[in-house]
Design a protein around this motif. Structure first.
Motif, PDB file in Angstrom:
ATOM      1  N   GLN A  54      29.986  41.539  22.323  1.00  0.00           N
ATOM      2  CA  GLN A  54      31.102  42.282  21.735  1.00  0.00           C
ATOM      3  C   GLN A  54      30.627  43.608  21.135  1.00  0.00           C
ATOM      4  O   GLN A  54      31.307  44.623  21.251  1.00  0.00           O
ATOM      5  N   ALA A  55      29.446  43.600  20.513  1.00  0.00           N
ATOM      6  CA  ALA A  55      28.908  44.833  19.943  1.00  0.00           C
ATOM      7  C   ALA A  55      28.596  45.840  21.043  1.00  0.00           C
ATOM      8  O   ALA A  55      28.880  47.044  20.900  1.00  0.00           O
ATOM      9  N   GLN A  56      28.054  45.363  22.156  1.00  0.00           N
ATOM     10  CA  GLN A  56      27.754  46.257  23.282  1.00  0.00           C
ATOM     11  C   GLN A  56      29.036  46.827  23.874  1.00  0.00           C
ATOM     12  O   GLN A  56      29.097  48.011  24.207  1.00  0.00           O
ATOM     13  N   GLU A  57      30.045  45.995  24.001  1.00  0.00           N
ATOM     14  CA  GLU A  57      31.325  46.466  24.537  1.00  0.00           C
ATOM     15  C   GLU A  57      31.951  47.513  23.618  1.00  0.00           C
ATOM     16  O   GLU A  57      32.505  48.505  24.093  1.00  0.00           O
ATOM     17  N   ALA A  58      31.862  47.307  22.314  1.00  0.00           N
ATOM     18  CA  ALA A  58      32.419  48.262  21.360  1.00  0.00           C
ATOM     19  C   ALA A  58      31.680  49.599  21.449  1.00  0.00           C
ATOM     20  O   ALA A  58      32.299  50.667  21.410  1.00  0.00           O
ATOM     21  N   ALA A  59      30.350  49.553  21.585  1.00  0.00           N
ATOM     22  CA  ALA A  59      29.571  50.783  21.703  1.00  0.00           C
ATOM     23  C   ALA A  59      29.917  51.520  22.994  1.00  0.00           C
ATOM     24  O   ALA A  59      30.049  52.748  23.014  1.00  0.00           O
ATOM     25  N   GLU A  60      30.075  50.780  24.077  1.00  0.00           N
ATOM     26  CA  GLU A  60      30.444  51.385  25.364  1.00  0.00           C
ATOM     27  C   GLU A  60      31.834  52.013  25.287  1.00  0.00           C
ATOM     28  O   GLU A  60      32.063  53.115  25.796  1.00  0.00           O
ATOM     29  N   LYS A  61      32.765  51.341  24.641  1.00  0.00           N
ATOM     30  CA  LYS A  61      34.115  51.868  24.495  1.00  0.00           C
ATOM     31  C   LYS A  61      34.099  53.155  23.678  1.00  0.00           C
ATOM     32  O   LYS A  61      34.769  54.137  24.023  1.00  0.00           O
ATOM     33  N   LYS A  62      33.321  53.168  22.610  1.00  0.00           N
ATOM     34  CA  LYS A  62      33.214  54.352  21.761  1.00  0.00           C
ATOM     35  C   LYS A  62      32.623  55.518  22.562  1.00  0.00           C
ATOM     36  O   LYS A  62      33.088  56.664  22.452  1.00  0.00           O
ATOM     37  N   ARG A  63      31.608  55.240  23.380  1.00  0.00           N
ATOM     38  CA  ARG A  63      30.993  56.275  24.197  1.00  0.00           C
ATOM     39  C   ARG A  63      31.983  56.848  25.201  1.00  0.00           C
ATOM     40  O   ARG A  63      32.089  58.061  25.377  1.00  0.00           O
ATOM     41  N   ARG A  64      32.754  55.963  25.856  1.00  0.00           N
ATOM     42  CA  ARG A  64      33.763  56.421  26.830  1.00  0.00           C
ATOM     43  C   ARG A  64      34.836  57.273  26.151  1.00  0.00           C
ATOM     44  O   ARG A  64      35.267  58.297  26.697  1.00  0.00           O
ATOM     45  N   GLU A  65      35.277  56.867  24.969  1.00  0.00           N
ATOM     46  CA  GLU A  65      36.288  57.637  24.238  1.00  0.00           C
ATOM     47  C   GLU A  65      35.752  59.014  23.852  1.00  0.00           C
ATOM     48  O   GLU A  65      36.480  60.011  23.930  1.00  0.00           O
ATOM     49  N   GLN A  66      34.483  59.083  23.459  1.00  0.00           N
ATOM     50  CA  GLN A  66      33.876  60.366  23.111  1.00  0.00           C
ATOM     51  C   GLN A  66      33.819  61.275  24.341  1.00  0.00           C
ATOM     52  O   GLN A  66      34.134  62.462  24.256  1.00  0.00           O
ATOM     53  N   GLU A  67      33.444  60.720  25.486  1.00  0.00           N
ATOM     54  CA  GLU A  67      33.420  61.505  26.722  1.00  0.00           C
ATOM     55  C   GLU A  67      34.806  62.022  27.072  1.00  0.00           C
ATOM     56  O   GLU A  67      34.962  63.169  27.500  1.00  0.00           O
ATOM     57  N   GLU A  70      35.675  64.915  24.833  1.00  0.00           N
ATOM     58  CA  GLU A  70      34.933  66.108  25.257  1.00  0.00           C
ATOM     59  C   GLU A  70      35.589  66.731  26.491  1.00  0.00           C
ATOM     60  O   GLU A  70      35.697  67.947  26.601  1.00  0.00           O
ATOM     61  N   LYS A  71      36.016  65.889  27.397  1.00  0.00           N
ATOM     62  CA  LYS A  71      36.612  66.364  28.642  1.00  0.00           C
ATOM     63  C   LYS A  71      37.961  67.039  28.393  1.00  0.00           C
ATOM     64  O   LYS A  71      38.331  67.982  29.085  1.00  0.00           O
ATOM     65  N   ASN A  72      38.674  66.590  27.387  1.00  0.00           N
ATOM     66  CA  ASN A  72      40.027  67.095  27.125  1.00  0.00           C
ATOM     67  C   ASN A  72      40.082  68.208  26.083  1.00  0.00           C
ATOM     68  O   ASN A  72      41.167  68.591  25.667  1.00  0.00           O
ATOM     69  N   LYS A  73      38.936  68.744  25.677  1.00  0.00           N
ATOM     70  CA  LYS A  73      38.949  69.818  24.681  1.00  0.00           C
ATOM     71  C   LYS A  73      39.532  71.100  25.277  1.00  0.00           C
ATOM     72  O   LYS A  73      39.323  71.416  26.439  1.00  0.00           O
ATOM     73  N   SER A  74      40.213  71.823  24.413  1.00  0.00           N
ATOM     74  CA  SER A  74      40.784  73.105  24.845  1.00  0.00           C
ATOM     75  C   SER A  74      39.694  74.174  24.818  1.00  0.00           C
ATOM     76  O   SER A  74      38.616  73.987  24.250  1.00  0.00           O
ATOM     77  N   PHE A  75      40.004  75.313  25.409  1.00  0.00           N
ATOM     78  CA  PHE A  75      39.050  76.415  25.426  1.00  0.00           C
ATOM     79  C   PHE A  75      38.734  76.885  24.013  1.00  0.00           C
ATOM     80  O   PHE A  75      37.577  77.173  23.680  1.00  0.00           O
ATOM     81  N   ALA A  76      39.723  76.931  23.150  1.00  0.00           N
ATOM     82  CA  ALA A  76      39.526  77.368  21.761  1.00  0.00           C
ATOM     83  C   ALA A  76      38.573  76.421  21.026  1.00  0.00           C
ATOM     84  O   ALA A  76      37.701  76.862  20.267  1.00  0.00           O
ATOM     85  N   GLU A  77      38.734  75.124  21.238  1.00  0.00           N
ATOM     86  CA  GLU A  77      37.854  74.145  20.605  1.00  0.00           C
ATOM     87  C   GLU A  77      36.423  74.297  21.104  1.00  0.00           C
ATOM     88  O   GLU A  77      35.466  74.228  20.322  1.00  0.00           O
ATOM     89  N   LEU A  78      36.267  74.522  22.404  1.00  0.00           N
ATOM     90  CA  LEU A  78      34.935  74.705  22.967  1.00  0.00           C
ATOM     91  C   LEU A  78      34.279  75.969  22.420  1.00  0.00           C
ATOM     92  O   LEU A  78      33.088  75.983  22.087  1.00  0.00           O
ATOM     93  N   LEU A  79      35.058  77.041  22.315  1.00  0.00           N
ATOM     94  CA  LEU A  79      34.536  78.298  21.794  1.00  0.00           C
ATOM     95  C   LEU A  79      34.129  78.165  20.328  1.00  0.00           C
ATOM     96  O   LEU A  79      33.072  78.638  19.907  1.00  0.00           O
ATOM     97  N   GLU A  80      34.948  77.468  19.558  1.00  0.00           N
ATOM     98  CA  GLU A  80      34.645  77.243  18.140  1.00  0.00           C
ATOM     99  C   GLU A  80      33.367  76.425  17.988  1.00  0.00           C
ATOM    100  O   GLU A  80      32.511  76.725  17.156  1.00  0.00           O
ATOM    101  N   GLU A  81      33.228  75.408  18.803  1.00  0.00           N
ATOM    102  CA  GLU A  81      32.046  74.554  18.765  1.00  0.00           C
ATOM    103  C   GLU A  81      30.796  75.365  19.150  1.00  0.00           C
ATOM    104  O   GLU A  81      29.734  75.215  18.556  1.00  0.00           O
ATOM    105  N   TYR A  82      30.946  76.236  20.114  1.00  0.00           N
ATOM    106  CA  TYR A  82      29.844  77.076  20.571  1.00  0.00           C
ATOM    107  C   TYR A  82      29.399  78.022  19.457  1.00  0.00           C
ATOM    108  O   TYR A  82      28.206  78.211  19.228  1.00  0.00           O
ATOM    109  N   ASP A  83      30.369  78.588  18.749  1.00  0.00           N
ATOM    110  CA  ASP A  83      30.050  79.484  17.643  1.00  0.00           C
ATOM    111  C   ASP A  83      29.377  78.745  16.487  1.00  0.00           C
ATOM    112  O   ASP A  83      28.506  79.286  15.818  1.00  0.00           O
ATOM    113  N   LYS A  84      29.779  77.500  16.236  1.00  0.00           N
ATOM    114  CA  LYS A  84      29.186  76.711  15.156  1.00  0.00           C
ATOM    115  C   LYS A  84      27.713  76.422  15.414  1.00  0.00           C
ATOM    116  O   LYS A  84      26.922  76.315  14.490  1.00  0.00           O
TER     117      LYS A  84
END
Length: 91
Positions: A54-67, A70-84
């Motif tokens: 269950q712990a492994q499944e939760a970690a995998e789910k969290k990783r997939r959600e993070q991906e 990242e995939k759904n970020k807007s251009f403004a969010e990416l630019l802001e992150e780049y500047d940071k």
């Protein structure tokens, strides 16, 4: 007037024998037979394996959600992150 005597409830022989066994230092392992002890140990192993799974499944789910985030970020969010990160053109 005669005083009434208080009667204490009598213990059965099995109750008194059980109490003396506990006091004599017999461990739970000694009281259980080998098959019951084996079943309990197997159950413990199964429960540990299940919790790890269950712990492994939760970690995998969290990783997939993070991906996905990242995939759904807007251009403004990416630019802001780049500047940071300090790699921006005007930093």
């Amino acid at each position: 007037m005669a005083k009434k005597q208080q009667r204490k409830p009598q213990r059965t022989s099995s109750e008194s024998a059980g109490a003396t066994e506990v006091k004599s230092g017999i461990s739970l392992k000694e009281m259980l037979n080998e098959s019951a002890l084996g079943k309990l140990k197997q159950l413990e192993k199964d429960m540990k394996a299940e919790s790890e799974r269950q712990a492994q499944e939760a970690a995998e789910k969290k990783r997939r959600e993070q991906e996905e985030r990242e995939k759904n970020k807007s251009f403004a969010e990416l630019l802001e992150e780049y500047d940071k990160k300090g790699k921006g053109k005007y930093s």
